[in-house]
Motif scaffolding. Structure first.
Motif, PDB file in Angstrom:
ATOM      1  N   UNK A  36       0.851  -1.177   0.000  1.00 23.81           N
ATOM      2  CA  UNK A  36       0.000   0.000   0.000  1.00 23.81           C
ATOM      3  C   UNK A  36       0.889   1.230   0.000  1.00 23.81           C
ATOM      4  N   UNK A  37       0.304   2.366  -0.314  1.00 21.93           N
ATOM      5  CA  UNK A  37       1.044   3.618  -0.314  1.00 21.93           C
ATOM      6  C   UNK A  37       0.358   4.580   0.644  1.00 21.93           C
ATOM      7  N   UNK A  38       1.121   5.062   1.653  1.00 19.60           N
ATOM      8  CA  UNK A  38       0.600   6.073   2.566  1.00 19.60           C
ATOM      9  C   UNK A  38       1.495   7.304   2.437  1.00 19.60           C
ATOM     10  N   UNK A  39       0.870   8.442   2.189  1.00 21.60           N
ATOM     11  CA  UNK A  39       1.612   9.678   1.974  1.00 21.60           C
ATOM     12  C   UNK A  39       1.113  10.762   2.924  1.00 21.60           C
ATOM     13  N   UNK A  40       1.869  11.850   3.029  1.00 25.82           N
ATOM     14  CA  UNK A  40       1.478  12.972   3.880  1.00 25.82           C
ATOM     15  C   UNK A  40       0.230  13.655   3.346  1.00 25.82           C
ATOM     16  N   UNK A  41       0.197  13.849   2.034  1.00 23.29           N
ATOM     17  CA  UNK A  41      -0.967  14.505   1.427  1.00 23.29           C
ATOM     18  C   UNK A  41      -1.072  14.102  -0.031  1.00 23.29           C
ATOM     19  N   UNK A  42      -2.257  14.276  -0.577  1.00 19.36           N
ATOM     20  CA  UNK A  42      -2.517  13.961  -1.977  1.00 19.36           C
ATOM     21  C   UNK A  42      -2.801  15.260  -2.727  1.00 19.36           C
ATOM     22  N   UNK A  43      -2.523  15.334  -3.994  1.00 19.35           N
ATOM     23  CA  UNK A  43      -1.932  14.285  -4.826  1.00 19.35           C
ATOM     24  C   UNK A  43      -0.478  14.005  -4.440  1.00 19.35           C
ATOM     25  N   UNK A  44      -0.025  12.809  -4.763  1.00 16.86           N
ATOM     26  CA  UNK A  44       1.338  12.391  -4.440  1.00 16.86           C
ATOM     27  C   UNK A  44       1.976  11.756  -5.666  1.00 16.86           C
ATOM     28  N   UNK A  45       3.280  11.953  -5.801  1.00 18.95           N
ATOM     29  CA  UNK A  45       4.016  11.370  -6.925  1.00 18.95           C
ATOM     30  C   UNK A  45       5.110  10.450  -6.405  1.00 18.95           C
ATOM     31  N   UNK A  46       5.263   9.331  -7.058  1.00 15.27           N
ATOM     32  CA  UNK A  46       6.386   8.431  -6.796  1.00 15.27           C
ATOM     33  C   UNK A  46       7.412   8.678  -7.890  1.00 15.27           C
ATOM     34  N   UNK A  47       8.644   8.950  -7.482  1.00 17.38           N
ATOM     35  CA  UNK A  47       9.699   9.219  -8.449  1.00 17.38           C
ATOM     36  C   UNK A  47       9.943   7.988  -9.310  1.00 17.38           C
ATOM     37  N   UNK A  48       9.995   6.823  -8.670  1.00 18.34           N
ATOM     38  CA  UNK A  48      10.223   5.573  -9.386  1.00 18.34           C
ATOM     39  C   UNK A  48       9.348   4.502  -8.763  1.00 18.34           C
ATOM     40  N   UNK A  49       8.775   3.662  -9.599  1.00 16.73           N
ATOM     41  CA  UNK A  49       7.849   2.631  -9.146  1.00 16.73           C
ATOM     42  C   UNK A  49       8.028   1.437 -10.080  1.00 16.73           C
ATOM     43  N   UNK A  50       8.241   0.249  -9.511  1.00 13.94           N
ATOM     44  CA  UNK A  50       8.430  -0.956 -10.324  1.00 13.94           C
ATOM     45  C   UNK A  50       7.366  -2.003  -9.986  1.00 13.94           C
ATOM     46  N   UNK A  51       6.897  -2.666 -11.018  1.00  9.96           N
ATOM     47  CA  UNK A  51       5.990  -3.805 -10.864  1.00  9.96           C
ATOM     48  C   UNK A  51       6.735  -5.015 -11.404  1.00  9.96           C
ATOM     49  N   UNK A  52       6.924  -6.019 -10.546  1.00  7.51           N
ATOM     50  CA  UNK A  52       7.687  -7.215 -10.903  1.00  7.51           C
ATOM     51  C   UNK A  52       6.725  -8.392 -10.996  1.00  7.51           C
ATOM     52  N   UNK A  53       6.707  -9.033 -12.160  1.00  4.17           N
ATOM     53  CA  UNK A  53       5.913 -10.249 -12.341  1.00  4.17           C
ATOM     54  C   UNK A  53       6.877 -11.416 -12.548  1.00  4.17           C
ATOM     55  N   UNK A  54       6.663 -12.487 -11.785  1.00  5.06           N
ATOM     56  CA  UNK A  54       7.498 -13.685 -11.888  1.00  5.06           C
ATOM     57  C   UNK A  54       6.642 -14.801 -12.483  1.00  5.06           C
ATOM     58  N   UNK A  55       7.038 -15.252 -13.661  1.00  9.70           N
ATOM     59  CA  UNK A  55       6.257 -16.207 -14.450  1.00  9.70           C
ATOM     60  C   UNK A  55       6.886 -17.592 -14.455  1.00  9.70           C
TER      61      UNK A  55
END
Length: 144
Positions: A36-55
């Motif tokens: 989950x993502x919890x931030x101080x306030x919205x809107x919020x930006x993530x500088x880098x975000x990765x989604x890893x799928x293992x097949x």
């Protein structure tokens, strides 16, 4: 939730993290794994975000990842389609990197994995701000 009828391909796990690095010995290092993502306030930006799928499985596939708004009407980000191959009985990791991802409102966003342009799986990603979290109750004074 899997809508893919192909029994040769299985998605063993999906991770959300800040970064992924390829180390010596062809090992992957995951930094900042989260659910989950919890931030101080919205809107919020993530500088880098990765989604890893293992097949696991076999064959050649085209994969893409997209993140949808809580109402499922707007794409927040969409990856470029990426081809991956798995030899018989093998494994493959498919990593989608996103930069400057902005979450405009609190809610349950949907991370969808598509294989050959068909929805294969989706996972919820809860985004909240601290204003939505009730303050912790004051603790009572201890009696000596």
């Amino acid at each position: 939730m899997s809508t893919e009828p192909n029994k040769k391909l299985q998605l063993l796990y999906t991770l959300f993290c800040d970064d992924v690095r390829l180390e010596a010995g062809n090992k992957l290092s995951f930094m900042g794994i989260f659910q989950n993502i919890m931030v101080q306030q919205l809107p919020a930006s993530l500088i880098k975000f990765a989604v890893v799928n293992h097949w696991q499985g076999q064959g050649s596939y085209l994969s893409e990842v997209r993140i949808l708004s809580p109402d499922r009407q707007q794409p927040i980000v969409v990856s470029q389609p990426t081809r991956f191959e798995i030899s018989s009985g093998g494994f493959a990791d498919n990593i989608s990197f996103f930069v400057n991802v902005t979450f405009p409102v609190a809610g349950e966003y949907w991370v969808q994995t598509l294989v050959d342009s068909n929805l294969f799986e989706e996972r919820a990603l809860l985004v909240t701000d601290q204003q939505l979290i009730a303050p912790a109750e004051e603790s009572s004074e201890a009696v000596n």
